[in-house]
Design a protein around this motif. Structure first.
Motif, PDB file in Angstrom:
ATOM      1  N   PRO A  71       1.026  -1.671  -0.490  1.00 33.36           N
ATOM      2  CA  PRO A  71       0.174   0.233   0.030  1.00 33.36           C
ATOM      3  C   PRO A  71       0.556   0.699   0.635  1.00 33.36           C
ATOM      4  N   THR A  72       2.090   1.354  -0.049  1.00 33.69           N
ATOM      5  CA  THR A  72       3.351   2.388   0.269  1.00 33.69           C
ATOM      6  C   THR A  72       4.051   1.566  -1.199  1.00 33.69           C
ATOM      7  N   VAL A  73       5.521   2.960  -0.833  1.00 34.72           N
ATOM      8  CA  VAL A  73       6.520   3.028  -1.365  1.00 34.72           C
ATOM      9  C   VAL A  73       6.734   2.072  -0.800  1.00 34.72           C
ATOM     10  N   ASP A  74       7.354   1.700   0.384  1.00 37.32           N
ATOM     11  CA  ASP A  74       8.447   1.356   1.193  1.00 37.32           C
ATOM     12  C   ASP A  74       7.481  -0.494   1.352  1.00 37.32           C
ATOM     13  N   ARG A  75       7.152  -0.727   0.539  1.00 38.82           N
ATOM     14  CA  ARG A  75       6.520  -2.292   0.340  1.00 38.82           C
ATOM     15  C   ARG A  75       7.752  -2.317  -0.032  1.00 38.82           C
ATOM     16  N   TRP A  76       8.838  -3.021  -0.509  1.00 41.14           N
ATOM     17  CA  TRP A  76       9.891  -3.603  -0.501  1.00 41.14           C
ATOM     18  C   TRP A  76      10.646  -3.789   0.177  1.00 41.14           C
ATOM     19  N   TRP A  77      10.935  -3.299   0.866  1.00 45.96           N
ATOM     20  CA  TRP A  77      12.043  -2.437   1.982  1.00 45.96           C
ATOM     21  C   TRP A  77      11.806  -2.571   3.275  1.00 45.96           C
ATOM     22  N   ASP A  78       9.815  -2.968   3.461  1.00 48.70           N
ATOM     23  CA  ASP A  78       9.709  -3.455   4.514  1.00 48.70           C
ATOM     24  C   ASP A  78       9.612  -5.167   3.926  1.00 48.70           C
ATOM     25  N   ILE A  79      10.352  -5.717   2.755  1.00 51.85           N
ATOM     26  CA  ILE A  79      10.159  -7.241   2.731  1.00 51.85           C
ATOM     27  C   ILE A  79      11.481  -7.812   3.509  1.00 51.85           C
ATOM     28  N   ILE A  80      12.434  -6.416   2.608  1.00 48.51           N
ATOM     29  CA  ILE A  80      13.358  -6.864   2.219  1.00 48.51           C
ATOM     30  C   ILE A  80      14.121  -6.651   4.654  1.00 48.51           C
ATOM     31  N   GLU A  81      13.566  -6.029   4.621  1.00 47.37           N
ATOM     32  CA  GLU A  81      14.115  -5.952   5.775  1.00 47.37           C
ATOM     33  C   GLU A  81      13.524  -7.393   7.286  1.00 47.37           C
ATOM     34  N   LYS A  82      11.968  -7.449   6.714  1.00 48.17           N
ATOM     35  CA  LYS A  82      10.872  -8.627   7.953  1.00 48.17           C
ATOM     36  C   LYS A  82      11.770  -9.930   7.263  1.00 48.17           C
ATOM     37  N   TYR A  83      12.282 -10.757   6.189  1.00 46.06           N
ATOM     38  CA  TYR A  83      13.246 -11.349   6.137  1.00 46.06           C
ATOM     39  C   TYR A  83      14.219 -11.245   5.854  1.00 46.06           C
ATOM     40  N   GLY A  84      14.362 -10.756   6.415  1.00 45.58           N
ATOM     41  CA  GLY A  84      16.694 -10.542   5.962  1.00 45.58           C
ATOM     42  C   GLY A  84      17.318 -11.342   4.586  1.00 45.58           C
ATOM     43  N   VAL A  85      15.893 -10.237   3.610  1.00 42.73           N
ATOM     44  CA  VAL A  85      17.093 -10.834   2.265  1.00 42.73           C
ATOM     45  C   VAL A  85      18.564 -10.264   2.502  1.00 42.73           C
ATOM     46  N   THR A  86      19.387 -11.737   1.835  1.00 38.30           N
ATOM     47  CA  THR A  86      20.507 -10.832   1.688  1.00 38.30           C
ATOM     48  C   THR A  86      20.823 -10.408   0.005  1.00 38.30           C
ATOM     49  N   ILE A  87      20.405 -11.377  -0.757  1.00 38.01           N
ATOM     50  CA  ILE A  87      20.586 -11.391  -2.379  1.00 38.01           C
ATOM     51  C   ILE A  87      19.125 -10.557  -2.306  1.00 38.01           C
ATOM     52  N   PHE A  88      18.935  -9.940  -3.680  1.00 39.56           N
ATOM     53  CA  PHE A  88      18.170  -9.129  -4.272  1.00 39.56           C
ATOM     54  C   PHE A  88      18.633  -7.956  -5.537  1.00 39.56           C
ATOM     55  N   TYR A  89      17.560  -9.289  -6.435  1.00 38.60           N
ATOM     56  CA  TYR A  89      17.440  -9.153  -7.838  1.00 38.60           C
ATOM     57  C   TYR A  89      16.425  -8.621  -8.183  1.00 38.60           C
ATOM     58  N   THR A  90      16.443  -7.427  -8.876  1.00 39.83           N
ATOM     59  CA  THR A  90      15.499  -6.650  -9.597  1.00 39.83           C
ATOM     60  C   THR A  90      16.077  -6.374 -11.019  1.00 39.83           C
ATOM     61  N   SER A  91      14.789  -5.280 -11.394  1.00 40.84           N
ATOM     62  CA  SER A  91      14.661  -4.167 -12.629  1.00 40.84           C
ATOM     63  C   SER A  91      15.241  -3.275 -12.779  1.00 40.84           C
ATOM     64  N   PRO A  92      15.752  -2.389 -13.966  1.00 45.32           N
ATOM     65  CA  PRO A  92      16.111  -1.505 -13.403  1.00 45.32           C
ATOM     66  C   PRO A  92      14.573  -0.111 -13.176  1.00 45.32           C
ATOM     67  N   THR A  93      13.449  -0.794 -15.064  1.00 44.96           N
ATOM     68  CA  THR A  93      12.805  -0.207 -14.504  1.00 44.96           C
ATOM     69  C   THR A  93      12.186  -0.004 -12.935  1.00 44.96           C
ATOM     70  N   ALA A  94      12.260  -1.166 -11.959  1.00 45.51           N
ATOM     71  CA  ALA A  94      11.708  -1.199 -10.562  1.00 45.51           C
ATOM     72  C   ALA A  94      12.912   0.244 -10.134  1.00 45.51           C
ATOM     73  N   ILE A  95      14.245   0.176 -10.090  1.00 43.76           N
ATOM     74  CA  ILE A  95      15.391   1.188  -9.867  1.00 43.76           C
ATOM     75  C   ILE A  95      15.113   2.076 -10.056  1.00 43.76           C
ATOM     76  N   ARG A  96      14.642   2.700 -11.338  1.00 43.33           N
ATOM     77  CA  ARG A  96      14.238   3.954 -11.710  1.00 43.33           C
ATOM     78  C   ARG A  96      12.760   4.360 -10.917  1.00 43.33           C
ATOM     79  N   MET A  97      11.987   3.790 -10.608  1.00 43.46           N
ATOM     80  CA  MET A  97      10.204   4.023 -10.183  1.00 43.46           C
ATOM     81  C   MET A  97      10.791   3.943  -8.690  1.00 43.46           C
ATOM     82  N   PHE A  98      12.132   3.854  -8.269  1.00 44.59           N
ATOM     83  CA  PHE A  98      11.909   3.931  -6.885  1.00 44.59           C
ATOM     84  C   PHE A  98      12.706   5.624  -6.336  1.00 44.59           C
ATOM     85  N   MET A  99      14.012   5.149  -7.880  1.00 47.92           N
ATOM     86  CA  MET A  99      14.567   6.809  -7.096  1.00 47.92           C
ATOM     87  C   MET A  99      13.569   8.412  -7.903  1.00 47.92           C
TER      88      MET A  99
END
Ligand code: PRX
Length: 659
Positions: A332-360
């Motif tokens: 529901p908010t722009v930090d949903r992914w960051w919340d998931i990384i924190e919650k599960y202790g993600v160590t390797i994060f594999y995504t797309s340039p489009t997503a990165i540009r959106m967050f930028m």
């Protein structure tokens, strides 16, 4: 990042190339190209085979068969191997629904679920070699079903849940599937996507389908066809808890996945079981340096090749723990992914340039609210990453600590081909470059005649030797397979991408060289869109071009001529957009539509695409001395002026109407 001091060469590098002092990588790459059979046989031994292969490679260009005569099972590789060890209680999948619910699936839970679903499929009459279509949201049942198909030797075709009824019908009819699995619905940005209704609409055009298995996700009321539709949950009530994995020959197809090409009809890319798994198992280790403590999150949809290889088959073959998230990145908010990384202790994060540009664009403040210290390695895939996005990814998501692996590959390559390989050696990075080919990958940049280009010249990316993840064929279209990949340069695999290799041998991927677009990382053919637009009753002709987009990489621009009696209007524009979303899906939404009086064509009737491109991007026509079309320079210039004026006029007209 380091600077090179020593000069070394590797056998596959063009002469004059400088090389970083990379001992281990160079040795491994050289060995892999000098003795590919020996090299890949060694890698293949890392998997469990029921029977060892008789022959490592049978290369009858353009067909490669790897590990011929060897027998294995993909579901066994990804599950049974691990449940025999301490990993049985290890987390396989952390699943998070868009609406906030979570499910943690261990390897033993995965084992039980996949076996039971495999027994359901068997009861439905699905057997070895049968095709099963999966049109599902990002729920646990999707990987379960893929692995259940693999367990009994059935071949799955996953259809991205953002595709529409027509796209489903085309794929189902191409493979003549008898069984399709869908869900009552899926969640996307707070809304429900009525997957069962879309499926029903598609199936009006698919006589081959006998059974529709429905997974309950939303609990919404859905249309039901007695005798054809069955709930997965009721079938599971008396399912068996163990199904013996079917040993299949290495070249038995594991799946068929559709991707866009240069014609209107998507291509059914067929992947093998043995070669595909060996290639993915090894490349995943080299690129992501996976360890038992890793928590790996690939944000792609399982419906694309990235999801097949980097969510399901490669990580699970290693017994890794992965994250599977159902919904939109910013809901529901722009930090949903960051919340998931924190919650599960993600160590390797594999995504797309489009997503990165959106967050930028959304701003780094959203990241600052979260503890991302678990991250160790970042990855990018699907489209060229611009250096600014690379830097932002490195600085703000990776907090100046995590290397970025920019991975180049394709649906057809099955797995990663060009990327840094920290699992082998720390390869110095250059923002915007996918760096070097992985071991076993003989990549080069050539000119239009197939001659290798010296450093720093732009050309076409080709692969000189077969590799185990290479597609087996295009489903029932051997001619299309040969034409698409092997007719440009006989004996060399044509990727369809522009690339440049620099003085260090590093590859810079520069986008598609053919009529395939990458809109927000989604691959779509101009012909596919044009065919769909022409089906609209008011449209006479249509042509597609793209223009650069700050977030999506590329955006769609449509040029349309209308039939006699129709005139441009904003209502018609909206209608055409709706029509396209309905025919293909939201990924085919154009950013701009120009109504024009005629399309630029050669005397033989071929659309002159460079004119469209120039108009769409507002640029000049550039150098016309190397026209690839049969049009004359004058003809092209005239067409350009005509179209530029026409599109300008149409645009003004629309603006006036809107005002
Ligand atoms: O143009 C290249 C681009 O994506 C195409 C393949 O698309 P698809 O089959 O959908 O698979 C995407 C995910 C593996 C390629 O021909 N592409 C993929 N990765 C990169 C890339 N372009 C630049 N850099 C990349 N890392």
């Amino acid at each position: 990042m380091t600077n090179s001091t020593e000069a070394e060469t590797v056998s596959s590098l063009p002469t004059g190339t400088r090389m970083w002092p990379l001992k281990r990588y160079i040795e491994m790459h050289r060995h892999s190209l000098d003795d590919p059979k020996g090299f890949w046989a060694e890698e293949a031994r890392k998997l469990d085979w029921y029977k060892t292969w008789d022959k490592v490679l049978d290369w009858k260009p353009p067909y490669a068969k790897w590990f011929v005569g060897g027998k294995l099972n993909a579901s066994f590789q990804c599950i049974d191997r691990h449940v025999r060890t301490w990993r049985k209680s290890k987390v396989a999948i952390y699943w998070e629904g868009e609406t906030g619910e979570t499910r943690v699936c261990s390897y033993s839970t995965l084992f039980r679920a996949v076996n039971r679903i495999a027994s359901v499929l068997k009861k439905l009459g699905v057997g070895k070699g049968d095709k099963v279509v999966l049109y599902l949201p990002m729920i646990l049942e999707l990987p379960y079903l893929m692995l259940a198909c693999a367990r009994i030797g059935a071949v799955h075709t996953v259809i991205f849940s953002g595709f529409s009824a027509q796209a489903i019908a085309d794929r189902v009819n191409d493979i003549q599937a008898k069984v399709i699995v869908t869900a009552d619905g899926g969640y996307r940005r707070g809304k429900i996507i009525a997957l069962k209704e879309i499926t029903d609409e598609a199936l009006k055009r698919c006589p081959s389908v006998e059974k529709v298995v429905v997974v309950k996700r939303t609990g919404e009321a859905i249309p039901w066809t007695e005798g054809r539709d069955v709930w997965l949950s009721s079938m599971l009530e008396d399912a068996e808890s163990f199904v013996t994995p079917e040993p299949v020959e290495s070249n038995h197809p594991l799946y068929i996945l559709y991707t866009s090409g240069t014609t209107g009809k998507p291509k059914g890319v067929v992947h093998s079981t043995g070669g595909y798994l060996v290639f993915n198992h090894s490349t995943y280790q080299w690129v992501f340096n996976i360890r038992d403590e890793s928590v790996f999150w690939c944000t792609a949809d399982v419906g694309w090749v990235t999801g097949h290889s980097s969510i399901v088959y490669a990580p699970l073959s290693h017994g890794a723990a992965i994250v599977l998230y159902e919904g939109a990145p910013d809901y529901p908010t722009v930090d949903r992914w960051w919340d998931i990384i924190e919650k599960y202790g993600v160590t390797i994060f594999y995504t797309s340039p489009t997503a990165i540009r959106m967050f930028m664009r959304a701003g780094k403040e959203w990241l600052e609210k979260h503890d991302l210290s678990s991250l160790e390695l970042l990855g990018s895939v699907g489209e060229p990453i611009n250096p600014e996005a690379w830097q932002w990814f490195y600085k703000h998501i990776g907090q100046d600590r995590c290397p970025i692996v920019d991975t180049w590959w394709q649906t057809e390559t099955g797995g990663i081909m060009i990327a840094p390989a920290p699992g082998i050696e720390a390869i110095p990075l250059k923002p915007g470059s996918a760096t070097l080919p992985l071991p076993g990958v003989d990549a080069a940049v050539v000119d239009a005649s197939g001659k290798e280009l010296p450093p720093n010249q732009t050309g076409l990316l080709i692969i000189r030797k077969p590799w185990p993840g290479m597609l087996l064929d295009i489903y029932e279209s051997p001619q299309r397979y040969q034409e698409s990949y092997w007719s440009h340069f006989p004996g060399l695999y044509y990727s369809g991408d522009f690339a440049m290799r620099d003085e260090d041998g590093y590859f810079w991927l520069l986008g598609r060289a053919d009529e395939v677009l990458k809109i927000a990382g989604h691959r779509i053919g101009t012909a596919e869109i044009e065919d769909a637009v022409i089906a609209h009753p008011s449209v006479a002709e249509a042509a597609v071009a793209s223009k650069p987009d700050e977030i999506k990489g590329e955006a769609l621009v449509l040029f349309i001529t209308l039939i006699e009696g129709e005139s441009p209007s904003s209502t018609l524009k909206k209608e055409i957009i709706q029509h396209l979303r309905h025919a293909i899906g939201p990924i085919a939404t154009p950013d701009e539509i120009y109504f024009v009086e005629s399309l630029p064509k050669t005397r033989s009737g071929k659309i002159i695409r460079r004119v469209l491109k120039a108009v769409a991007t507002g640029q000049s026509l550039g150098d016309l001395t190397t026209l690839e079309d049969t049009a004359s320079v004058e003809e092209v210039k005239r067409a350009y002026e005509r179209l530029k004026n026409a599109s300008g006029k149409a645009k003004k007209l629309l603006e006036a109407k809107r005002a």
